[in-house]
Scaffold this motif. Structure first.
Motif, PDB file in Angstrom:
ATOM      1  N   ARG A  77       0.839  -1.200   0.000  1.00  0.00           N
ATOM      2  CA  ARG A  77       0.000   0.000   0.000  1.00  0.00           C
ATOM      3  C   ARG A  77       0.872   1.246   0.000  1.00  0.00           C
ATOM      4  O   ARG A  77       0.620   2.200  -0.730  1.00  0.00           O
ATOM      5  N   TRP A 105       3.944   1.497  -0.948  1.00  0.00           N
ATOM      6  CA  TRP A 105       4.647   1.596  -2.248  1.00  0.00           C
ATOM      7  C   TRP A 105       3.700   2.100  -3.317  1.00  0.00           C
ATOM      8  O   TRP A 105       4.065   2.952  -4.127  1.00  0.00           O
ATOM      9  N   SER A 106       2.505   1.556  -3.319  1.00  0.00           N
ATOM     10  CA  SER A 106       1.526   1.970  -4.330  1.00  0.00           C
ATOM     11  C   SER A 106       1.258   3.460  -4.219  1.00  0.00           C
ATOM     12  O   SER A 106       1.220   4.178  -5.225  1.00  0.00           O
ATOM     13  N   THR A 107       1.067   3.914  -2.990  1.00  0.00           N
ATOM     14  CA  THR A 107       0.777   5.326  -2.803  1.00  0.00           C
ATOM     15  C   THR A 107       1.935   6.175  -3.306  1.00  0.00           C
ATOM     16  O   THR A 107       1.730   7.182  -4.014  1.00  0.00           O
ATOM     17  N   VAL A 139       4.356   5.372  -5.415  1.00  0.00           N
ATOM     18  CA  VAL A 139       4.551   5.258  -6.871  1.00  0.00           C
ATOM     19  C   VAL A 139       3.509   6.062  -7.611  1.00  0.00           C
ATOM     20  O   VAL A 139       3.805   6.791  -8.550  1.00  0.00           O
TER      21      VAL A 139
END
Lengths: 423, 1034
Positions: free
Chosen positions: B876, B878-880, B882
């Motif tokens: 989560r 990392w997703s945010t 990225v």
């Protein structure tokens, strides 16, 4: 009078989800929670002197082939057998018949329903004995209804149906052995003891009485509140009286806190401590695992947005409570707060930030947003090593929008900073 | 939090901001140097190298935006001295003049802004005056030199274009933000990274999965182990069963082995028994039985003989005749004689004694009667009433008479006392009478009155005498005595009298009367003053004399009544009167005492008289009671003269006499009874003795002797009769026993005969022989039975004898021994096998326990789930990050695309002009790297490094121009300061660039720093609105 216990979804030896980095002692208690709940169930049956215990499937997670799950289940059945309590079991998608590979020695007064529906009297020697009818999943995947082959009832005897199924096509749960209330009623039984849905519910009050007992122990953040079994009394006129009895040993809860009026980390800590204390009281002596959702706008957002501050807060809370018995463990803190800046005003600006906010707004409304974001996330979520552990990313549009908002917040927190030049 | 993107007020109505002047206190080569800046739109600062042109540029930047934070002292230090810093005067767009002053100090040096001599502290205004730019923006856009220009064209175009555009777009944090996001998400995950957080978690998960895969087999292993355990249990059971079987078989064979001698012996016995020929039914224990019978027969016959002998004796005894059996007819009388024999004997012995006692008692009674009185007889004694009623009455009389007597005694005592009192009173009266002068007593009262009168008269007499004396004195002295002499004398007399009375303890009336008298005299003197007092003194003396004489005569008269001679009048003073008074008092007392005694005597005499009367009455009462008492006595037979205190004694005597009489009567009766008994006994004895049929020694006349003879004889007869009866009964018993004994003997003989018959003979000796043989046979049979029992016992009674016999017959001892040996071998093998099985069983049980109690897999699953959650959290994050980075980049690209055209368009226009149309377009790449490229007339795209140096400089200059123009379009009109930016331009290009600056100067103040005259010339040629400042070397 006839009294029986209705339980389901024991999920023995299945771990808790939604928590991480637990303290060793806490982790051990959580690991034993399903067993403790099972012990409570057995004790309840003995104390209440039930005539029979009905278990509607998912005793353990067959995929894990958990030996402790099977052996401890066996010991519980032996205890019931010593007290003359019969046990009727049907197996579900998590514990189909082909997953029981430990070769357990089931006591003789325990009846496990096979792949063909059948009916068994509770007291074989009594002509007016209540009857339990049930069927087990042969394998994990049972996607068609199993009601078709259920025997019709004897009109004089109180008849209970034991089934692990999704009644009413609840989309929140996997569609195993789907059926409807009408189909259950058409079978003509007095009581349907169901399993599969982990939240207890009375789907139909009478004629027939259709009940999900829910699981005996919550194991992830969405399974909050009391978990347990139903103790059902049936009189000679077949009048049914149900009573829910919690047997869970650890309880999940979620806290929601708006940071708007919170002015300092100390204040935040005090507020959270108060809330946790309140939850502990409500848990009636049980240990507590909780998840915190911080939301709202406040200047505390800046502090929370700093790297590791959320983890530090979580660690601080756990250091406070984990040593007590019962303990309170913070599984996760979700920072859904936002800064106090006026986004609408910023969005109106002609500078980069304004353009950025306009851009993200357009993106959020993009029909293809989810796919776009999935492409961004593919390096991790499509990684062969990570893929098998991670859930599918962005399963819904709402997930995509939530990610967009979080990303926007993260970017904005970095763009809108204090001027460091001399003045 | 301040944001350099703070929105400023629009400058729609404002002109360009201008630098008006510079004053350098100390900066580089400058020291206290002022550099005016003209009002022209272009000011060219011309000077040779090292004259300080660049210093000026840097000075402006320094004053407006501060010294570097670090090593400020090395930033253009004041080489010529002076305070490190200076001031810049700026004219705002509304014509207001502001002075910016800064010197080296902390935090880049403190900025002081003044206007019209007053400090300006409005930060908003100050920022606006600086165009709301940061130092970097100012340097990047508005104050640049050749290096700065070149910087735009440095190797990494993206690094250059980012600040370029960020400066222009206002987001200076964008590069930092992008870097921050990228660093953070790279720390979490990179595709090929091994140390990132995700990689670490994945590695742990992989390890756990490996362990869990192994643990998945536990369930099946548990099942298989359990099955193996069950099989092993069955195998152990089989081993045990086999072992038990072999053991039992061995035990069986051992029994054979142990019992074999018994079996052999049994066989011998049976052989032996087969040789006997015993009569069927031969009795058991024949010899014993025969001996017993014969012994019993002998004993019975002896017994019978004795019984018969006893019977004979008893019969003889029973038939023997008895002497004097006829006495039995008098049995009753004899019995009576026997019973009364001792009584008779006692009576005979007692009779004389009783008669003697009677005589004594009779004499005693006579004495007692005599003691009572001559007229007392037994009858009279008996007639006396001694009942309880009489006794109670006597007690009552006693109480009454005693009370009367007591009362009388009391009265007598009182009377005696009263006599004494009267006697005493009479003596006292006589004494008083003796003492009292009767004559005097008769006139005592008068005497007392006279005495009182005498005292009064004496006082009068004394007063008169005193008055006369006083008058005589007055007459003698011829001087009138003060009138106060008399009262003084009176007072003195009173005082003297009071003292005298106190000392002598006179009665109160003496000083009292004297005091009254004095007061009366004083009053009389006071009020008695009459006109006569005024008469001549001699008359008065005469009068006084007469008064004296009268008083004396009066006094003497009274004295005479008191039996005092008139001659003694003058001598009878108060003392004498007192004496008289005392005597009178004494008489008075005596008279009083006499009266008292008289009164007392009267009283006592009265009391005595009363007491006498009481005594008389009491006496009468007593006499009456006494008479009554006498009468009562007489009526009850008592002498009437007895007193109550003596009557009890008399009653006691009467009782005693009565008792004696009673005893006497009793004695008489007793003697009568004894005599009667003796006579009756003698009669009975005689009656029996007269019977001729009884042989008695009648020579004895003593009745007792005769009675004894009768009694003895009777006893003999009775004894004989009793014996005969006993013998008769015994003879019957013996008869019965005799018959019994005979029967017994007969039975025993019969039994013996039977026994002999069973033995096949009638001869006992023959029987004995046969019996002995039979006994031997029996012993052999017993031995056989014992052996058989032994064999059965060896098999615990499981087999009958015939079965056992067959068993033994079916085998041999050798076979048995061989079988035992074989079984021993088998058992040994089994004993060796079992421990191994048990050991394996224990191992399997331990394994089962270990498997069932193994918590590792459960812990691994829990850890796996936590790591998955950790992975999700990292995913989560990392997703945010990225997505945030992507959004920023996309936004920047979009921004650049949308915003850039204005900038690039302006820049393109400038560049085209500067290149004389050689290049038509400038293009800044989007997405990925920031690339600037130009498009020539032919449409070829060239990167900056493909351009000539001059063209490249023009390119970046055009880009700046475009940006300046863009900023200016948004409102800010800040001065532009350039330092030697034309050096790489050829003349034609230089001219074009100059024209561009001139064009720019139409809206923005331009300050040009150059050391080249041709640049100056170019500017001069291009514009009239220009000023050149020549900068000389220091």
């Amino acid at each position: 009078m006839f009294r029986f216990g209705h339980a389901a979804d024991l999920h023995l030896d299945s771990p808790f989800t939604g928590i991480r980095n637990t303290h060793q002692d806490v982790g051990e208690i959580l690991r034993q929670a399903t067993f403790a709940a099972y012990d409570n169930l057995i004790k309840l049956c003995i104390d209440r002197e039930v005539d029979a215990l009905l278990i509607a499937g998912d005793v353990f997670d067959g995929a894990t082939h958990s030996l402790p799950g099977q052996t401890k289940f066996e010991k519980g059945l032996e205890r019931l057998h010593e007290h003359g309590i019969r046990t009727f079991i049907c197996h579900g998608n998590h514990d189909p018949l082909d997953s029981w590979d430990a070769g357990l020695r089931i006591p003789e007064n325990v009846h496990r329903f096979g792949i063909e529906p059948s009916c068994v009297p509770v007291y074989p020697d009594s002509p007016t004995s209540p009857v339990v009818c049930g069927v087990s999943y042969p394998t994990r995947e049972v996607r068609e209804t199993l009601l078709g082959d259920f025997p019709s009832r004897d009109s004089k005897q109180f008849t209970i149906g034991l089934l692990h199924a999704n009644v009413g096509a609840d989309s929140a749960h996997a569609s195993y052995a789907p059926c409807t209330i009408e189909e259950l009623a058409a079978v003509g039984y007095d009581y349907w003891a169901l399993g599969h849905v982990h939240t207890r519910a009375v789907k139909h009050q009478e004629n027939p009485c259709v009940v999900y007992s829910g699981n005996t122990q919550g194991r992830h953040p969405n399974e909050t509140g009391a978990r347990g079994v139903y103790v059902v009394d049936v009189d000679d006129d077949h009048h049914i009286e149900r009573k829910f009895v919690p047997v869970d040993s650890v309880r999940w809860e979620q806290l929601h806190l708006d940071i708007q009026d919170i002015t300092s980390p100390l204040d935040l800590d005090e507020r959270l401590t108060q809330m946790v204390d309140g939850l502990r009281l409500e848990a009636e002596g049980r240990s507590l695992v909780y998840r915190i959702h911080l939301h709202g706008r406040g200047h505390l957002h800046t502090l929370l947005a700093e790297t590791d501050s959320i983890d530090e807060l979580r660690t601080q809370l756990n250091d406070t409570w984990h040593g007590q018995r019962p303990f309170a463990w913070c599984g996760e803190i979700h920072d859904e707060t936002r800064s106090e800046i006026d986004r609408d005003q910023l969005r109106k600006g002609t500078d980069f930030i304004g353009d950025f906010l306009k851009f993200t707004e357009e993106m959020s409304q993009d029909q293809n947003l989810r796919n776009s974001l999935k492409e961004e996330l593919a390096p991790l979520f499509e990684n062969s090593g990570a893929k098998r552990y991670l859930d599918q990313s962005l399963r819904t549009e709402a997930d995509a929008k939530a990610l967009m908002e979080a990303a926007e917040d993260a970017a904005l927190d970095l763009l809108v900073t204090e001027d460091r030049d001399a003045g | 939090m301040t944001c350099w993107l703070r929105k400023t007020a629009t400058l729609d109505n404002c002109g360009p901001m201008r630098i008006k002047s510079l004053h350098i206190d100390g900066f580089g080569i400058y020291c206290d140097q002022s550099l005016p800046v003209s009002e022209h739109s272009i000011t060219v600062f011309h000077g040779p190298n090292e004259v300080g042109k660049s210093t000026v540029l840097e000075f402006i930047r320094m004053v407006l935006f501060g010294f570097p934070r670090r090593h400020a002292e090395q930033h253009y230090p004041p080489l010529a001295g002076g305070l490190h810093g200076g001031r810049v005067e700026i004219l705002s767009d509304d014509g207001q003049c502001f002075t910016f002053e800064r010197h080296r100090g902390p935090h880049g040096g403190r900025l002081n802004v003044r206007s019209d001599g007053q400090d300006v502290r409005d930060d908003t205004l100050i920022d606006r005056l600086r165009g709301d730019l940061t130092a970097g923006a100012f340097q990047a856009i508005l104050a640049f030199n050749l290096e700065s220009l070149k910087g735009l064209g440095a190797a990494d175009d993206s690094d250059i274009t980012s600040p370029f555009y960020s400066a222009g777009t206002g987001a200076t944090q964008l590069p930092t933000a992008l870097k921050n996001l990228e660093d953070r998400h790279k720390r979490i995950y990179t595709k090929s990274g091994r140390k990132q957080k995700v990689a670490t978690v994945l590695a742990k998960l992989t390890t756990l999965d490996t362990q869990l895969r192994k643990a998945e087999g536990q369930s099946a292993e548990y099942r298989s182990t359990r099955r193996r355990l069950d099989d092993l249990a069955a195998a152990i059971a089989t081993t045990d069963q086999t072992q038990d079987g072999a053991r039992r078989e061995r035990e069986e064979r051992c029994r054979y082995q142990e019992a074999w001698p018994t079996w052999v012996r049994l066989q011998d016995i049976q052989t032996q028994l087969s040789r006997y020929s015993i009569q069927v039914g031969f009795p058991d224990d024949p010899l014993l039985r025969l001996d017993n019978l014969e012994t019993q027969i002998a004993d019975s016959e002896d017994n019978l003989g004795q019984i018969r002998l006893k019977l004979s004796d008893a019969t003889d005894s029973a038939n023997r005749p008895i002497d004097n059996e006829a006495l039995l007819e008098e049995n009753a009388r004899c019995k009576s004689l026997t019973e009364r024999r001792s009584s008779y004997q006692n009576a005979c012995r007692d009779l004389p004694k009783q008669e003697g006692l009677l005589k004594k008692e009779r004499a005693a009674v006579a004495e007692l009667l005599q003691a009572l009185g001559s007229d007392w007889s037994e009858e009279r004694v008996g007639s006396v009433d001694l009942s309880l009623t009489a006794r109670d009455a006597i007690e009552g009389w006693k109480e009454r008479l005693n009370a009367l007597q007591e009362t009388q005694r009391g009265i007598d005592q009182e009377l005696s006392r009263l006599d004494q009192v009267c006697q005493t009173a009479e003596h006292a009266l006589a004494h008083a009478q003796d003492k009292l002068d009767q004559d005097l007593a008769d006139g005592l009262d008068d005497k007392i009155a006279l005495l009182h009168d005498a005292r009064q008269r004496w006082h009068k007499y004394q007063e008169a005498k005193q008055r006369l004396e006083a008058l005589e004195d007055v007459a003698n002295d011829d001087t009138a005595l003060p009138d106060h002499r008399f009262p003084m004398v009176g007072v003195g007399a009173v005082v003297a009298l009071l003292v005298f009375s106190f000392v002598l303890d006179l009665p109160w009336y003496v000083p009292g009367s004297s005091l009254v008298l004095v007061l009366l005299l004083l009053l009389r003197w006071q009020f008695g003053k009459s006109p006569k007092d005024t008469s001549p003194i001699a008359d008065r003396v005469a009068t006084a004399g007469r008064v004296v004489d009268e008083a004396r005569r009066s006094y003497g008269k009274v004295l005479a009544a008191l039996d005092v001679s008139p001659k003694d009048v003058d001598r009878v003073d108060s003392a004498v009167l007192d004496q008289i008074g005392e005597r009178l008092n004494e008489e008075l007392k005596l008279r009083q005492a006499l009266r008292t005694a008289t009164t007392e005597l009267d009283i006592q005499q009265k009391d005595r008289a009363t007491c006498r009367d009481q005594r008389d009455q009491q006496q009468r009462d007593l006499d009456t009671a006494t008479d009554e008492w006498s009468t009562w006595l007489t009526q009850r037979g008592f002498p009437g003269t007895f007193r109550v205190d003596t009557i009890p004694k008399f009653v006691s005597k009467i009782e005693h006499v009565r008792n004696a009489l009673k005893d006497l009567k009793g004695r008489r009766d007793r003697i009568y009874g004894i005599q009667k008994d003796v006579d009756e006994y003698a009669a009975d004895v005689k009656a029996v003795a007269d019977k001729k049929t009884i042989s008695l020694d009648v020579s004895q006349s003593d009745v007792g002797v005769t009675a004894d003879q009768i009694i003895a004889l009777m006893a003999e007869v009775q004894t004989a009769v009793h014996d005969r009866r006993a013998m008769t009964a015994r003879a019957k018993d013996w008869t019965i026993e005799s018959k019994t004994a005979e029967g017994k003997v007969s039975r025993l003989q019969k039994r013996r005969d039977e026994l002999l018959r069973t033995g096949g003979t009638t001869n006992p000796e023959d029987f004995r022989v046969k019996a002995k043989e039979f006994i031997d046979y029996q012993q052999a049979t017993a031995t056989r039975d014992t052996l058989r029992a032994t064999l059965r016992a060896a098999w615990m009674g499981r087999h009958a004898d015939d079965v056992l016999e067959r068993m033994f017959l079916d085998t041999t001892i050798d076979e048995v021994n061989d079988e035992i040996t074989r079984l021993d071998s088998q058992l040994q093998e089994l004993r060796n096998l079992r421990p191994a099985q048990l050991e394996e069983q224990a191992e399997l049980a331990a394994k089962i326990h270990r498997l069932s109690s193994d918590e590792d897999s459960s812990q691994w699953r829990a850890q796996r789930e936590e790591l998955r959650e950790e992975l999700r959290a990292l995913a989560r994050q990392w997703s945010t990050l990225v997505v945030a980075q992507s959004l920023l980049e996309q936004a920047r690209t979009k921004y650049e695309e949308e915003r850039q055209p204005d900038v690039v368009r302006h820049a393109t226009t400038w560049f085209e002009r500067m290149s004389n149309g050689r290049y038509e377009n400038i293009h800044v790449g989007v997405g990925g790297k920031r690339e600037i490229s130009v498009v020539d007339r032919a449409g070829r795209k060239k990167a900056p490094d493909q351009l000539s140096r001059g063209a490249r400089d023009q390119l970046y200059l055009a880009l700046r121009f475009g940006l300046i123009q863009n900023i200016g379009d948004r409102g800010e009109r800040l001065p532009v300061v350039v330092d030697e930016v034309l050096v790489n331009c050829d003349p034609a290009r230089a001219k074009v660039v100059v024209d561009a600056f001139v064009e720019l100067a139409r809206t923005t103040q331009v300050l040009v720093l150059t050391c080249h005259p041709w640049v100056v010339d170019l500017f001069k040629a291009a514009s009239q609105d220009l000023d050149v400042v020549e900068m000389a070397s220091a």
